[in-house]
Design an enzyme around this catalytic site. Sequence first.
Site, PDB file in Angstrom:
ATOM      1  N   ARG A 170       0.835  -1.211   0.000  1.00  0.00           N
ATOM      2  CA  ARG A 170       0.000   0.000   0.000  1.00  0.00           C
ATOM      3  C   ARG A 170       0.874   1.267   0.000  1.00  0.00           C
ATOM      4  O   ARG A 170       2.060   1.207   0.281  1.00  0.00           O
ATOM      5  CB  ARG A 170      -0.918   0.001   1.224  1.00  0.00           C
ATOM      6  CG  ARG A 170      -1.919  -1.157   1.196  1.00  0.00           C
ATOM      7  CD  ARG A 170      -2.546  -1.402   2.541  1.00  0.00           C
ATOM      8  NE  ARG A 170      -1.566  -1.850   3.530  1.00  0.00           N
ATOM      9  CZ  ARG A 170      -1.831  -2.064   4.809  1.00  0.00           C
ATOM     10  NH1 ARG A 170      -3.046  -1.865   5.270  1.00  0.00           N
ATOM     11  NH2 ARG A 170      -0.897  -2.472   5.634  1.00  0.00           N
TER      12      ARG A 170
ATOM     13  N   GLU B 175      -8.768 -10.061  15.027  1.00  0.00           N
ATOM     14  CA  GLU B 175      -7.989 -10.374  13.836  1.00  0.00           C
ATOM     15  C   GLU B 175      -8.755  -9.898  12.616  1.00  0.00           C
ATOM     16  O   GLU B 175      -9.968  -9.671  12.678  1.00  0.00           O
ATOM     17  CB  GLU B 175      -7.791 -11.890  13.732  1.00  0.00           C
ATOM     18  CG  GLU B 175      -7.024 -12.499  14.880  1.00  0.00           C
ATOM     19  CD  GLU B 175      -5.559 -12.091  14.883  1.00  0.00           C
ATOM     20  OE1 GLU B 175      -4.905 -12.162  13.844  1.00  0.00           O
ATOM     21  OE2 GLU B 175      -5.079 -11.677  15.949  1.00  0.00           O
TER      22      GLU B 175
ATOM     23  N   ILE C 247       2.796  -9.144  27.110  1.00  0.00           N
ATOM     24  CA  ILE C 247       3.214  -9.886  28.314  1.00  0.00           C
ATOM     25  C   ILE C 247       4.480 -10.680  28.006  1.00  0.00           C
ATOM     26  O   ILE C 247       4.493 -11.448  27.048  1.00  0.00           O
ATOM     27  CB  ILE C 247       2.136 -10.905  28.758  1.00  0.00           C
ATOM     28  CG1 ILE C 247       0.773 -10.255  28.884  1.00  0.00           C
ATOM     29  CG2 ILE C 247       2.536 -11.588  30.045  1.00  0.00           C
ATOM     30  CD1 ILE C 247      -0.347 -11.258  29.133  1.00  0.00           C
TER      31      ILE C 247
ATOM     32  N   LYS D  98      -1.684 -20.192  20.075  1.00  0.00           N
ATOM     33  CA  LYS D  98      -0.853 -19.717  21.190  1.00  0.00           C
ATOM     34  C   LYS D  98      -0.561 -20.840  22.182  1.00  0.00           C
ATOM     35  O   LYS D  98       0.569 -20.963  22.659  1.00  0.00           O
ATOM     36  CB  LYS D  98      -1.540 -18.532  21.866  1.00  0.00           C
ATOM     37  CG  LYS D  98      -1.550 -17.290  20.966  1.00  0.00           C
ATOM     38  CD  LYS D  98      -2.470 -16.225  21.509  1.00  0.00           C
ATOM     39  CE  LYS D  98      -2.458 -14.966  20.663  1.00  0.00           C
ATOM     40  NZ  LYS D  98      -3.546 -14.038  21.010  1.00  0.00           N
TER      41      LYS D  98
HETATM   42  N1  HSE Z   1      -6.602 -11.073  18.017  1.00  0.00           N
HETATM   43  C1  HSE Z   1      -5.623 -11.379  18.994  1.00  0.00           C
HETATM   44  C2  HSE Z   1      -6.273 -11.315  20.366  1.00  0.00           C
HETATM   45  C3  HSE Z   1      -4.502 -10.403  18.882  1.00  0.00           C
HETATM   46  O1  HSE Z   1      -7.404 -10.817  20.436  1.00  0.00           O
HETATM   47  O2  HSE Z   1      -5.719 -11.767  21.342  1.00  0.00           O
HETATM   48  C4  HSE Z   1      -3.319 -10.722  19.701  1.00  0.00           C
HETATM   49  O3  HSE Z   1      -2.759 -11.946  19.371  1.00  0.00           O
END
Ligand code: HSE
Length: 414
Positions: free
Chosen positions: A44, A185, A131, A200
Site C-alpha cells: 500500500r 484479527e 506480556i 498460542k
Molecule cells: N486477536 C488477537 C487477540 C490479537 O485478540 O488476542 C493478539 O494476538
Amino acid sequence: MLNIAVMGHGVVGSGVLEVFYKNRASMERKANKEMDIKYVLDLREFSDLPYADKFIKDFELIVNDPEISIVVEVMGGLDPAFTYVKRCLEAGKSVVTSNKELVAAKGAELLKVANEHDVNFFFEASVGGGIPIIRPLHACLVANEIDEIAGILNGTTNFILTKMIREQMSFTDALALAQKLGYAERNPAADVEGHDACRKICILASLAFGKHVYPDEVYTEGITELTLEDVEYAKNWGGVIKLIGRAKRLPDGKVAAMVSPAFVSSDSQLSSVDDVFNAVLVRGDATGDVVFYGKGAGKLPTASAVVADIVDAAKAEHSSTSLRWEDNPAHNTVTDYLDAEVSMYVRIGYDNFDKATKVIGDLFGEIKPIYRSGIDDEFAFISPVLTEREVSQKLEQVAEKGLQVLGKVRVLGY
Ligand code: HSE
C-alpha cells in the site's frame, strides 16, 4: 549501524515504527549499537508518513541487501510470510515476528534453520501481546519441568465475554465493538472460533514440553455458541465463563491439550482477568504456579514485545541464542481429548420437569443443579467427573429421551 527491515505496516507494523523511533536512543544504549529501520515492506501507499521514503514493495531488496541484519515479520498469515522468513534466515538475517500462525505451524522448522545459520528467530509477541511469556518460559523458568500451562490467551474473546458478563451485551454487539477498537484479527473467526488461542497454546506447549504441538492436534471450541443464559447460569453457580487454552504433560511424555470455554470459579485468579487482558498460568515443578498477566492484544503492547526482540537480536548478533524444540511430523504429541476427564455444565430444556430430572439423575447420578429465577422450561446442572466420551454418549441419550441439550461448557479448577 545495524539495519532493520519491517515487513508489514498494519496495526502491529506501524506500532513497531512508533515504539522504535520513540525509544530509539535508549534501545541503542541497551543494545550498545546504533540501529535504524532501512526498509518497510508493504504494497500500500503511505506517502504522508514522516518515514515514507523507507517504503518498498519488493521483498528481494530486503533479502539481497547485506546491510540488513534483522527482519521484522508483522504481515501475518502463512503465505508469503513463511517463504520470506525462511529465506531471510537462510540469508543470515535474524527474524523477529508476532505471527502466531507462522510459529504454530512452522516454529520447529524455522528454529532449526535459524540455528543452522547462526541467527535468531524470536517471537515474544506471538503469545500474550505485551506480556513477557516466551522468554521467561525458556530462560527464567528453565530449571523447572513445566507440568501444565493454562490461560486466557485471546484478548478479543475475553473482551467479548467481559461485555457479555458485565453489561449483558449480545455476542454480536460485543464483537463489533472489539473490531472497532482494533482487537480482533482481520478475520474474526480466528478469534471467536478459538483458533488464535489454539495457536498460542501450541507455541507455549511446544516450548514448555520440547516437542512441536500442531494446532490440528488440539481439540478447539470457540465462544460463538455461548449465550447470555450460559453467562447467567455461570454466575448462579459462582463463577464466570472464560475461553481457556490448556496443555498438560502426561507421564508417558504425551500432552493433553484443549481450547474451550470454561466455567471458572470466582475464587480463581483467572476469573478476574477482564477486557483485553490475558493471563497465563505456568505450573512448574520447582516454582509451583506462576501467573503472567497483561494486555494481550493491541498495537503498542504487541509492538513493545516485537521491539524488545529486535534489541535482543541486536545484542545476540552473530550467535544463535534462539531456543529449539523437536519437530513432530506425525502430529501425534497430543492424546485423544475424548479420554480426558471433565466435569461438565449442561443446560437442558424440558416440557416436564419431573421427567427431566429423572432422566438426568438416572444417566448422570449425583449432579449439582443450577437454576435461573422465573424460568420453568429449562435448568442446568454440573455433572460428576466423567470422560469426555462418556459425557458425549450420555448427552446423546438425553436427546433420544426427548430433552433438549441447549448448551454445555467444561468446568475447570484453575
Ligand atoms: N486477536 C488477537 C487477540 C490479537 O485478540 O488476542 C493478539 O494476538
